[in-house]
Design a protein around this motif. Structure first.
Motif, PDB file in Angstrom:
ATOM      1  N   THR A 177     -72.771  50.193  25.931  1.00 16.41           N
ATOM      2  CA  THR A 177     -71.812  50.369  24.836  1.00 16.41           C
ATOM      3  C   THR A 177     -70.401  50.648  25.315  1.00 16.41           C
ATOM      4  N   GLN A 178     -70.215  50.971  26.594  1.00 17.71           N
ATOM      5  CA  GLN A 178     -68.890  51.362  27.060  1.00 17.71           C
ATOM      6  C   GLN A 178     -68.022  50.135  27.349  1.00 17.71           C
ATOM      7  N   LYS A 179     -66.779  50.396  27.764  1.00 16.89           N
ATOM      8  CA  LYS A 179     -65.793  49.329  27.896  1.00 16.89           C
ATOM      9  C   LYS A 179     -65.414  49.129  29.364  1.00 16.89           C
ATOM     10  N   THR A 180     -65.221  47.878  29.745  1.00 17.74           N
ATOM     11  CA  THR A 180     -64.871  47.514  31.113  1.00 17.74           C
ATOM     12  C   THR A 180     -63.547  46.776  31.108  1.00 17.74           C
ATOM     13  N   TYR A 181     -62.611  47.206  31.957  1.00 17.56           N
ATOM     14  CA  TYR A 181     -61.286  46.597  32.017  1.00 17.56           C
ATOM     15  C   TYR A 181     -60.912  46.290  33.469  1.00 17.56           C
ATOM     16  N   MET A 182     -60.019  45.314  33.626  1.00 18.56           N
ATOM     17  CA  MET A 182     -59.463  44.995  34.945  1.00 18.56           C
ATOM     18  C   MET A 182     -57.971  44.741  34.798  1.00 18.56           C
ATOM     19  N   TYR A 183     -57.203  45.118  35.823  1.00 18.21           N
ATOM     20  CA  TYR A 183     -55.784  44.763  35.857  1.00 18.21           C
ATOM     21  C   TYR A 183     -55.465  44.076  37.185  1.00 18.21           C
TER      22      TYR A 183
END
Length: 380
Positions: free
Chosen positions: A311-317
């Protein structure tokens, strides 16, 4: 903080502007480094990872006390850069941190790269012990002797080892102790690795942001990778194939590796439109080293988190600007953001480093003002 688990301190990161622009309570911490934080004898005498335990103690302190400073115990983000990024991922994999924080930001690092763990801590401890004329018949005699050597002397013995006893740049690192780290860090994100299943499931419970800068590979321009003069570094293709790549392979995989691996890496990291052009060779070296030390680990961590998290969120920059105001000058022939250069933007140029006074351009300060709330966004 970064520094290969070997150097650095929290005084560099002042944090006032990040706190104001992000409307957060910012806490920085110090932890034991090098031989003081990661000496391991491979047994119960000195299991190692004291620096990681220091970090966890600080995290527990935040959990227990941050409300008194106006913080929200239910919205705690831990973040770090380079070795600090590896550290926060280690904390996210340690199930003893249940309920202590909710989000993780890893800047240019994870636990999988060569520099984030070692299985040679005992070997390196014996090297220092030998140079300090210690008896080493048991782990306890070695440890007792080293404890009686002054801190300055220990640092000198590590920094100035030579010959057959020469230590790597970062000898004392996190290691498998079957307590804080119960898995192989280099394989922890392999989904078929049963030993890491519980740790990875726990890690997937956090919101996670990870990223790299365009010029991560510039950090490979030093002697342990065969670069003696970064300012005039201009390798030809023969040197690249026959010397530089084998040195990288040895650092990452040890001495007893099939030569075909170096050949495969050379093939993959060659600009075949003009393979003998030294500018292309240098650019490919930078790309190769960036992938080897930072990018591959980022993608492995990112892919696993996004696959496992329910359910959690994954981000990349990806940070690829060309800074005009630089905390460290790097090399004159490379202009995009190098390893660590996102830090001044994250902290609003509120950083103390070698008594420098930074005067960013207007566009840099505006970009920094945009970035700080992204790091501090409590509603991701």
């Amino acid at each position: 903080m970064g520094g290969g688990f070997t150097l650095g301190d929290s005084n560099m990161y002042l944090g006032d502007r990040l706190s104001v622009h992000g409307n957060v309570v910012l806490v920085t911490l110090n932890y034991r480094l090098s031989i003081f934080g990661f000496l391991s004898t491979g047994d119960s005498v000195s299991p190692g990872n004291y620096g990681l335990w220091d970090q966890q103690l600080a995290i527990k302190w935040v959990h227990d006390n941050i409300a008194a400073f106006g913080g929200d115990v239910g919205k705690v983000t831990i973040f770090g850069q380079s070795a600090g990024a590896g550290s926060v991922v280690y904390q996210g994999l340690h199930t003893g941190n249940k309920g202590l924080f909710q989000r993780i930001i890893a800047e240019s690092g994870s636990v999988t790269p060569w520099w984030a763990s070692t299985d040679k801590n005992l070997q390196y401890a014996k090297t220092v012990g030998s140079n300090a004329n210690c008896k080493m018949d048991t782990s306890m005699t070695l440890l007792s002797c080293l404890r009686n050597v002054s801190a300055d002397k220990l640092i000198s013995l590590i920094a100035y080892s030579s010959g057959e006893d020469q230590l790597p740049a970062y000898p004392f690192l996190p290691t498998v102790d079957n307590d804080f780290i119960k898995f192989d860090p280099k394989r922890v994100f392999d989904l078929d690795n049963q030993l890491s299943r519980d740790a990875v499931k726990f890690f997937a419970e956090f919101d996670f942001l990870i990223g790299v800068n365009a010029g991560e590979g510039v950090s490979g321009l030093y002697e342990m990778f065969g670069v003696n003069d970064m300012m005039s570094f201009m390798p030809n293709r023969t040197d690249f194939k026959n010397r530089l790549i084998p040195m990288l392979v040895q650092v990452g995989y040890g001495e007893h590796v099939p030569s075909v691996l170096s050949k495969m890496i050379a093939t993959e990291n060659t600009n075949w439109t003009d393979p003998d052009n030294s500018l292309n060779v240098r650019a490919e070296y930078m790309r190769m080293h960036g992938d080897f030390s930072f990018n591959a680990g980022m993608y492995k961590t990112l892919d696993t988190h996004s696959t496992v998290t329910p359910t959690q969120k994954t981000y990349m920059y990806y940070f690829d600007i060309e800074p005009e105001t630089r905390l460290w000058h790097g090399v004159p022939w490379y202009h995009k953001a190098m390893h660590g250069e996102e830090l001044v933007f994250v902290f609003g140029y509120d950083i103390s480093y070698k008594n420098q006074t930074l005067s960013p351009k207007e566009w840099e300060m505006n970009l920094s003002t945009d970035i700080m709330p992204l790091w501090a966004n409590k509603n991701r």
